[in-house]
Scaffold this motif. Structure first.
Motif, PDB file in Angstrom:
ATOM      1  N   GLY A   1       0.787  -1.222   0.000  1.00  0.00           N
ATOM      2  CA  GLY A   1       0.000   0.000   0.000  1.00  0.00           C
ATOM      3  C   GLY A   1       0.819   1.272   0.000  1.00  0.00           C
ATOM      4  N   THR A   2       0.302   2.259   0.695  1.00  0.00           N
ATOM      5  CA  THR A   2       0.895   3.588   0.672  1.00  0.00           C
ATOM      6  C   THR A   2       1.664   3.852   1.960  1.00  0.00           C
TER       7      THR A   2
ATOM      8  N   ARG B   1       1.663  12.499  -2.549  1.00  0.00           N
ATOM      9  CA  ARG B   1       0.292  13.005  -2.472  1.00  0.00           C
ATOM     10  C   ARG B   1       0.090  13.725  -1.131  1.00  0.00           C
ATOM     11  N   PRO B   2       0.295  15.043  -1.090  1.00  0.00           N
ATOM     12  CA  PRO B   2       0.067  15.775   0.161  1.00  0.00           C
ATOM     13  C   PRO B   2      -1.365  15.644   0.663  1.00  0.00           C
TER      14      PRO B   2
ATOM     15  N   ALA C   1      -8.068  -5.934   2.248  1.00  0.00           N
ATOM     16  CA  ALA C   1      -9.067  -5.952   1.178  1.00  0.00           C
ATOM     17  C   ALA C   1      -8.750  -4.810   0.219  1.00  0.00           C
ATOM     18  N   ARG C   2      -8.861  -5.079  -1.078  1.00  0.00           N
ATOM     19  CA  ARG C   2      -8.482  -4.086  -2.087  1.00  0.00           C
ATOM     20  C   ARG C   2      -9.686  -3.666  -2.918  1.00  0.00           C
ATOM     21  N   PHE C   3      -9.704  -2.390  -3.262  1.00  0.00           N
ATOM     22  CA  PHE C   3     -10.799  -1.810  -4.035  1.00  0.00           C
ATOM     23  C   PHE C   3     -10.199  -0.999  -5.179  1.00  0.00           C
TER      24      PHE C   3
ATOM     25  N   SER D   1      -2.706   5.596  -4.770  1.00  0.00           N
ATOM     26  CA  SER D   1      -2.768   6.269  -6.059  1.00  0.00           C
ATOM     27  C   SER D   1      -3.577   5.428  -7.042  1.00  0.00           C
ATOM     28  N   ALA D   2      -3.783   5.962  -8.237  1.00  0.00           N
ATOM     29  CA  ALA D   2      -4.476   5.263  -9.329  1.00  0.00           C
ATOM     30  C   ALA D   2      -5.875   4.818  -8.933  1.00  0.00           C
TER      31      ALA D   2
END
Length: 382
Positions: free
Chosen positions: A50-51, A77-78, A187-189, A223-224
């Motif tokens: 993830g991020t 990504r601020p 879990a991914r979305f 992102s994306a």
């Protein structure tokens, strides 16, 4: 054996994560040769996760030393610094909206950070498809790194940057990670603004979390147009198989989750029911505190290999700070042994202090919040 000068030493970093790559980049900036070995067959072999929020006083500091801070800010990504504290209905209890120009801990996807670091290295620095089996050889060197394919390499310094279940760690320490009693299920979305607009609105541009004392949901914008949700529970590490299920049984796991989260509202339960693809099991482990070892001039550790802690926003940042300090110690020391002593003199006490602070951090993820927590909800103050 006399410890060699860093400029002539054979330096082997095990693990091409943020820590290992940061160390390699800074070493190369100082003209010190280095090779990184990674178990992945190629850079795109698996999803990097993830991020990350990279903090101004550790992760960003390391990127500045690596000469990559401006490129980081172009990718970061601020707006991802937004944080929402929710109750079980989805009502916002606490909300931090980053001010214009706020850059204390902007977000970047792990994959983007890895690519940034990889692309900054000299061609051929990373040797892919080199899974380590063990490290052998006398403490004063040279060391031999044994790979699972049967090949070996002789080296003057082995840097274990290979994560929680490090194959380098046993060369200096018998410590092994212990299960914390808390488990994550990821879990991914995807395409959330179109396919999951309610979830996108609930989470916002950063992260959102809620807990009831025994379980929690933590959602994070990537992102994306992706969101990852971490379903957090106090359970045995083998709870999936103990329930008669298996990792690919999405329907069975979902049914069990819905039973466990039965008191939560339908908007919140979408984080459990509407995911794209299977769940990913991520039980949380941590190293004993304190984790130290007798100094050796030929092996050292950084990041999770040295101080695995609960995932509370410090792991990648500390790994990169470790990497920066190790590389600068090597660049500024007469011998590798002197550099390792300098590095560990700072790294080990810092890691111990941080680990003690976060020792029960996995349990803290489950604590229920109410409106009285709003005043303290927001980014760390400098």
């Amino acid at each position: 054996m006399n410890s060699p000068a860093p400029s002539t030493a054979r330096i082997s970093i095990i693990g091409a994560g943020p820590g290992g790559l940061t160390a390699a980049r800074i070493l190369q900036k100082h003209g010190i040769p280095v090779t990184v070995y990674d178990r992945d067959p190629h850079p795109a072999a698996r999803n990097q996760g993830g991020t990350l929020d990279l903090h101004a006083d550790d992760g960003q500091l390391a990127l500045r030393e690596a000469g990559l801070l401006d490129e980081f800010f172009r990718l970061a990504r601020p707006e991802g610094q937004e944080m929402r504290l929710l109750d079980l209905t989805g009502r916002i209890l606490g909300h931090h909206v980053p001010a214009e120009g706020e850059l204390f801990k902007p977000e970047i996807d792990r994959g983007q950070l890895r690519d940034l670091l990889l692309n900054s290295l000299e061609p051929g620095t990373v040797q892919w498809d080199h899974a380590v089996e063990k490290v052998s050889g006398p403490a004063d060197g040279p060391r031999r790194v044994h790979f699972l394919d049967g090949t070996t390499v002789e080296t003057d310094l082995v840097v274990g940057a290979d994560g929680a279940f490090s194959r380098v760690r046993p060369a200096v320490s018998p410590a092994a990670p212990l299960y914390t009693g808390v488990s994550f299920l990821e879990a991914r979305f995807q395409d959330v603004e179109n396919a999951h607009p309610d979830l996108a609105a609930l989470v916002g541009q950063g992260s959102a979390t809620a807990a009831d004392g025994d379980r929690a949901l933590f959602a994070q914008r990537n992102s994306a147009d992706h969101i990852r949700v971490y379903i957090i529970q106090r359970l045995p590490a083998d709870w999936i198989t103990a329930s008669g299920l298996h990792a690919g049984d999405t329907a069975g796991i979902r049914a069990r989750l819905l039973d466990a989260f039965s008191g939560w509202s339908p908007p919140m339960l979408r984080m459990i029911t509407d995911n794209d693809g299977p769940y990913v099991d991520r039980p949380l482990f941590a190293l004993p505190v304190p984790h130290t070892w007798e100094p050796t001039p030929t092996v050292t550790l950084l990041g999770d290999a040295a101080h695995l802690m609960p995932p509370l926003g410090v792991g990648a940042n500390l790994a990169m700070l470790d990497a920066c300090e190790l590389a600068l110690a090597l660049a500024g020391s007469t011998t590798v042994a002197d550099a390792i002593a300098t590095y560990e003199k700072t790294m080990l006490p810092r890691a111990t202090d941080t680990a003690r602070t976060l020792e029960n951090g996995a349990e803290a993820l489950l604590e229920r919040h109410d409106s009285s927590d709003i005043a303290g909800f927001g980014p760390p103050q400098r």
